[in-house]
Design a protein around this motif. Structure first.
Motif, PDB file in Angstrom:
ATOM      1  N   GLN A   1      -0.411  52.175-138.186  1.00  0.00           N
ATOM      2  CA  GLN A   1      -0.850  53.357-138.926  1.00  0.00           C
ATOM      3  C   GLN A   1      -2.161  53.107-139.660  1.00  0.00           C
ATOM      4  O   GLN A   1      -3.059  53.953-139.666  1.00  0.00           O
TER       5      GLN A   1
ATOM      6  N   VAL B   1      -5.059  53.047-137.073  1.00  0.00           N
ATOM      7  CA  VAL B   1      -5.435  54.383-136.611  1.00  0.00           C
ATOM      8  C   VAL B   1      -6.137  55.155-137.716  1.00  0.00           C
ATOM      9  O   VAL B   1      -7.158  55.831-137.485  1.00  0.00           O
ATOM     10  N   LYS B   2      -5.613  55.040-138.928  1.00  0.00           N
ATOM     11  CA  LYS B   2      -6.230  55.716-140.079  1.00  0.00           C
ATOM     12  C   LYS B   2      -7.666  55.251-140.279  1.00  0.00           C
ATOM     13  O   LYS B   2      -8.542  56.039-140.661  1.00  0.00           O
TER      14      LYS B   2
ATOM     15  N   ILE C   1     -10.042  56.830-137.392  1.00  0.00           N
ATOM     16  CA  ILE C   1     -10.121  58.290-137.310  1.00  0.00           C
ATOM     17  C   ILE C   1     -11.445  58.836-137.881  1.00  0.00           C
ATOM     18  O   ILE C   1     -12.127  59.639-137.222  1.00  0.00           O
TER      19      ILE C   1
ATOM     20  N   GLU D   1       1.832  60.836-136.848  1.00  0.00           N
ATOM     21  CA  GLU D   1       1.279  62.191-136.804  1.00  0.00           C
ATOM     22  C   GLU D   1       0.819  62.643-138.188  1.00  0.00           C
ATOM     23  O   GLU D   1      -0.254  63.229-138.351  1.00  0.00           O
TER      24      GLU D   1
ATOM     25  N   ILE E   1      -2.421  60.812-139.252  1.00  0.00           N
ATOM     26  CA  ILE E   1      -3.604  61.319-138.547  1.00  0.00           C
ATOM     27  C   ILE E   1      -3.997  62.699-139.072  1.00  0.00           C
ATOM     28  O   ILE E   1      -5.183  62.979-139.306  1.00  0.00           O
TER      29      ILE E   1
ATOM     30  N   ILE F   1      -7.642  63.506-140.902  1.00  0.00           N
ATOM     31  CA  ILE F   1      -8.603  64.488-140.389  1.00  0.00           C
ATOM     32  C   ILE F   1      -8.824  65.620-141.399  1.00  0.00           C
ATOM     33  O   ILE F   1      -9.949  66.081-141.602  1.00  0.00           O
TER      34      ILE F   1
ATOM     35  N   THR G   1      -3.527  67.239-130.794  1.00  0.00           N
ATOM     36  CA  THR G   1      -3.012  65.900-130.472  1.00  0.00           C
ATOM     37  C   THR G   1      -1.953  66.018-129.386  1.00  0.00           C
ATOM     38  O   THR G   1      -1.299  67.054-129.246  1.00  0.00           O
TER      39      THR G   1
ATOM     40  N   TYR H   1      -1.370  57.977-127.216  1.00  0.00           N
ATOM     41  CA  TYR H   1      -1.703  59.012-128.207  1.00  0.00           C
ATOM     42  C   TYR H   1      -3.113  59.509-127.916  1.00  0.00           C
ATOM     43  O   TYR H   1      -4.061  58.717-127.787  1.00  0.00           O
TER      44      TYR H   1
ATOM     45  N   ILE I   1      -6.200  62.369-128.988  1.00  0.00           N
ATOM     46  CA  ILE I   1      -6.731  63.372-129.925  1.00  0.00           C
ATOM     47  C   ILE I   1      -7.894  64.073-129.238  1.00  0.00           C
ATOM     48  O   ILE I   1      -8.863  63.432-128.812  1.00  0.00           O
TER      49      ILE I   1
END
Length: 897
Positions: free
Chosen positions: A220, A223-224, A227, A266, A269, A273, A292, A308, A310
């Motif tokens: 997490q 990914v954070k 982004i 989810e 993300i 955003i 997504t 995953y 986006i």
């Protein structure tokens, strides 16, 4: 989202006539810095760069630090710190913006204001402000790249032009066509619900497609972290797909199902955003649009994990990964800029003038080369530009020091024994320049005057920094802080308002006339900081450049164009207006100001009220502005500088708190409700020891009635000044006005003193201002409203807006007669915003009477059958009408005019 983020580790010191930031202890010297832990080295570097960036963006100043290495010997700054400064200014030439000194254990960095430093590869393009990072990203082939200041400036400028329809948008379409096949294939994968582990996707990475792999831990957080830059990059570059779970060779790996919580991922993300800063140039305000997709990854028949994806849509304006890394001084704090504020400053406040306005006005500051906080400054063509005004007001003579204004210097030296000797003694070292006297430089800078100050004098001389002298009668507490505060305000305004781009400081010195006070204890500079020699003015050219910045500081006022252009714009007073503004209020408590149409009477009335507030240290509620009509009352009331009422309200109410009164458009006053002049005089004379101010602005040429005005006879208007320079109207309108005014002068109405009209002989009309006047006769009512609607429609196509236009009729009753038919004709042209003049700043066409529009103006004025039952003032009504139009005037008659 917070609009400000303050840095508590930087301290702004307030006892200097400059911005001084104390950043505490810093390790200096290359060898010493190499011995530091990386974290400490980076933390110290961050403090230095933030403080320097804040000063670059705020008019310049001084960074003060202490050597943490406890040594008094001179040391270099350190290569990493020097490089950080070079990165900030995008130049290897540190001396262009910085000077250094290190007395004892202190180390000073003298910072000049940012002023559009040119980039080596394109000297014509300059970002408006200094930034460590833009936080804007874009895609370039298979990479996501941060935009540096120049790239960000170009991107924002092009994006803004595209949104405003001033640049074709074909470039991004061409790029999209090159990758159209890859995008189709990516979209097909995006539609899938499952995919095989190890499958090779039928497309590679490209500008619109990025592959990233899942880590095995802290998924997490990983990914954070990616982004912001990838979503910003795709959104700013035509959109695209971010596939998380694919390696560089297009092979699907996914993420093992036991290593990821899909619902939590989810949420992370979506939050990442949704918090990305976005800034719009368009009228819509959507956020980042994205979708997504979680695609199941199978090994054979077993669910292995997830891919995953986006999908980021192209964004209309700009998407940031976070707020830019850029700082400013805000009051007593150092704060970071929000993305919205940063974009506003980066793209600049320079408005694009309509072609007619561009022909009528000349820019006095090129903002692409000026400090970040500067506003646009325009002078009207045909009037004095800043260089002309400087030569007229503050001429620099070769070979000697000039004292100016001469009349004020003569007055001061005769009033105060010993002043001349004191001043001459302190001016002895200076051989060339100018010493500018004022009863209060604080008041000149829109600050409050201090009691006990005899005068202030600003020295601008060669081989010296500017020096502000405050002369006290007796030594008293607060004199030094007053001088420091005034010098600080002057320095800031010279840079941030006047647009001076050189290295500058203003030293503050206090002198005392009292024999009991030793001058030596007061005359030293407030700041113990010794500025480098580069802060002294080197030659006549530098002296005149600084004086031209001073002209903008002293003569600049908020233009009426500001509301039309959507940003604050300054105009310059004429020399004649400035001389009136410089009048000693204490010696001219009652004054009649006769001004020709378009000479700036209402502007001067507002400027004088600001001056009253500062000279007499009074609250705005103690200053009363009186005019005849509600629209002008509302307009002035919105400026928040006074109480504003109409004459009728003035005559029916009691004003116990009022000390000072300004009356505007007094020629249209009447005595039907009583003697307004006597009441005004009674109010301002209540404090007999210190009576208030009563200034009356009028123009007999614009008298719109035959009743008694209540003004005293011209022979009893003992204190009188005239404004004879017409500054508002285009040439064609000015010629029409002159003809009508000559008719009035030759045959004046009975209620106008004929001798008052002789000022027409002294009139000066500004040449070379383009515009037009159109007169049409023998029109029916329907033809008139159709003509107005069609002409407005044509004007809108050339760039004018509804707030540029006023439609004026003879009376309020006539206004109601025309309103219905005019609205019907305009609705056919899809023009529906129509309102009276009580709301001048609204985005609508004004429909009102000529009389009620007195004192106001718009670029375009339609005058519909401007007749009056009293034939004796028919030409006065035409003067009232024509003088309201800056650029274009249309006069439409029912019958022959």
């Amino acid at each position: 989202m917070n609009t400000k983020e303050y840095n508590s580790s930087l301290a702004l010191e307030l006892s200097y006539p400059d911005l001084v930031i104390n950043i505490g202890e810093v390790t200096l010297g290359e060898g010493n810095r190499k011995m530091l832990q990386k974290a400490q080295r980076d933390q110290e570097k961050a403090r230095v760069t933030q403080a320097v960036c804040a000063l670059l963006n705020s008019g310049g100043g001084v960074i003060r630090m202490e050597k943490a290495n406890k040594e008094e010997r001179r040391v270099e700054l350190g290569l990493d710190l020097e490089q950080s400064l070079r990165d900030l200014i995008d130049s290897s030439n540190l001396q262009a913006f910085f000077e250094f000194d290190q007395p004892g254990r202190s180390f000073y960095i003298f910072v000049k204001s940012w002023s559009g430093h040119p980039f080596a590869e394109d000297s014509s393009v300059r970002p408006r402000i200094c930034s460590l990072s833009s936080s804007l990203y874009c895609r370039s082939e298979t990479s996501v790249l941060p935009m540096d200041s120049k790239d960000a400036f170009d991107f924002l400028k092009k994006r803004k032009a595209k949104i405003l329809g001033k640049e074709p948008s074909g470039e991004s379409v061409n790029v999209l066509n090159q990758n159209l096949n890859n995008l189709r294939l990516a979209d097909l994968v995006f539609q899938k619900d499952h995919i095989e582990h190890g499958e090779i996707l039928p497309f590679p990475e490209c500008q619109f497609i990025e592959f990233k792999q899942f880590g095995t831990k802290h998924i997490q957080e990983y990914v954070k972290s990616i982004i912001p830059q990838y979503v910003s990059g795709f959104a700013n570059s035509g959109g695209g797909y971010l596939f998380i779970g694919v390696d560089d060779k297009s092979r699907v790996l996914g993420c093992a199902k036991e290593n990821v919580d899909l619902r939590s991922l989810e949420s992370v993300i979506a939050k990442a955003i949704s918090t990305l800063p976005v800034v719009h140039f368009c009228c819509s305000e959507p956020g980042v649009e994205y979708r997504t997709k979680i695609i199941n990854v199978f090994k054979g028949r077993e669910l292995y994990g997830y891919l995953y994806v986006i999908k980021v849509q192209p964004f209309c304006c700009s998407v940031f990964s976070g707020n830019p890394k850029s700082w400013m001084v805000n009051g007593k704090d150092i704060c970071s800029l929000t993305a919205k504020k940063w974009v506003g400053m980066m793209t600049g406040p320079e408005p694009e003038l309509l072609s007619d306005l561009a022909e009528a006005f000349e820019s006095q500051l090129n903002l692409s080369h000026r400090p970040p906080l500067c506003r646009p400054v325009y002078s009207k063509k045909g009037l004095e530009c800043k260089a002309d005004l400087q030569r007229h007001l503050f001429p620099v003579a070769s070979g000697h020091l000039r004292y100016t204004p001469e009349s004020l210097w003569t007055e001061l030296s005769s009033e105060h024994e010993g002043l001349e000797e004191l001043i001459n003694r302190h001016m002895h070292p200076f051989s060339q320049g100018i010493l500018i006297f004022s009863r209060s430089w604080a008041v000149d800078l829109n600050l409050h005057k201090k009691e006990g100050v005899i005068c202030d004098a600003l020295l601008i001389a060669q081989n010296s920094s500017p020096i502000l002298y405050t002369i006290l009668g007796e030594q008293e507490a607060g004199g030094q802080s007053y001088c420091t505060r005034t010098a600080f305000a002057l320095k800031q305004k010279l840079v941030n308002t006047g647009g001076y781009t050189g290295k500058v400081c203003v030293m503050a010195k206090v002198l005392c006339l009292s024999p009991q006070c030793t001058t030596e204890c007061l005359e030293g500079a407030v700041s113990p900081i010794d500025y480098p020699g580069s802060y002294s003015l080197g030659d006549t050219q530098q002296v005149e450049a600084l004086l031209q910045a001073l002209v903008i500081v002293l003569l600049g006022f908020r233009s009426f164009l500001s509301d039309q252009l959507g940003c604050e714009v300054l105009n310059l007073l004429t020399a004649q207006q400035y001389e009136l503004f410089s009048t000693n209020l204490r010696k001219n408590r009652e004054l009649f100001v006769h001004g020709l149409p378009g000479s700036g009477k209402t502007i001067m009335a507002m400027k004088i009220m600001e001056k009253i507030r500062n000279v007499f240290l009074c609250e705005t509620r103690r200053i009363l502005y009186i005019c005849e009509n509600q629209p002008l009352r509302n307009f002035v009331s919105n400026k928040k500088i006074c109480q504003a009422v109409t004459r009728k309200t003035f005559m029916t109410n009691v004003f116990e708190d009022i000390q000072h009164i300004i009356i505007d458009e007094a020629q249209n006053f009447r005595t039907e409700d009583g003697d307004w002049y006597r009441k005004a005089k009674t109010i301002i004379q209540r404090a007999k020891a210190c009576p208030g101010i009563l200034w009356i602005f009028l123009d007999y040429f614009q008298t719109s009635h035959l009743s008694c005005s209540g003004l005293p006879p011209l022979s009893d208007q003992n204190s009188k000044e005239e404004l004879t320079r017409v500054v508002r109207n285009a040439d064609a309108i000015g010629n029409f006005l002159q003809e009508e005014m000559r008719v009035i002068r030759n045959n004046p109405p009975h209620n106008i003193p004929p001798e008052s009209l002789e000022m027409l002989l002294e009139a000066e009309w500004s040449p070379s201002i383009q515009g037009s006047i159109t007169i049409k006769t023998n029109l029916t009512l329907q033809q008139i409203v159709t003509y107005v609607a069609e002409t407005c429609n044509l004007l809108f196509r050339t760039g004018y807006s509804q707030k540029d236009i006023a439609v004026l009729v003879s009376t309020a009753a006539e206004m109601e007669r025309y309103k219905h038919e005019l609205l019907r004709a305009m609705r056919k042209k899809r023009i529906v915003q129509l309102s009276d003049a009580c709301d001048m700043v609204g985005d609508h066409i004004v429909l009102d009477s000529v009389r009620r529009f007195s004192g106001l103006e718009r670029s375009i004025v339609f005058g519909i059958h401007p007749r009056t039952p009293e034939s004796a003032i028919s030409h006065n009504i035409l003067v009232c009408l024509a003088s309201r139009a800056r650029q274009h005037l249309y006069i439409l008659w029912h019958g022959e005019c």
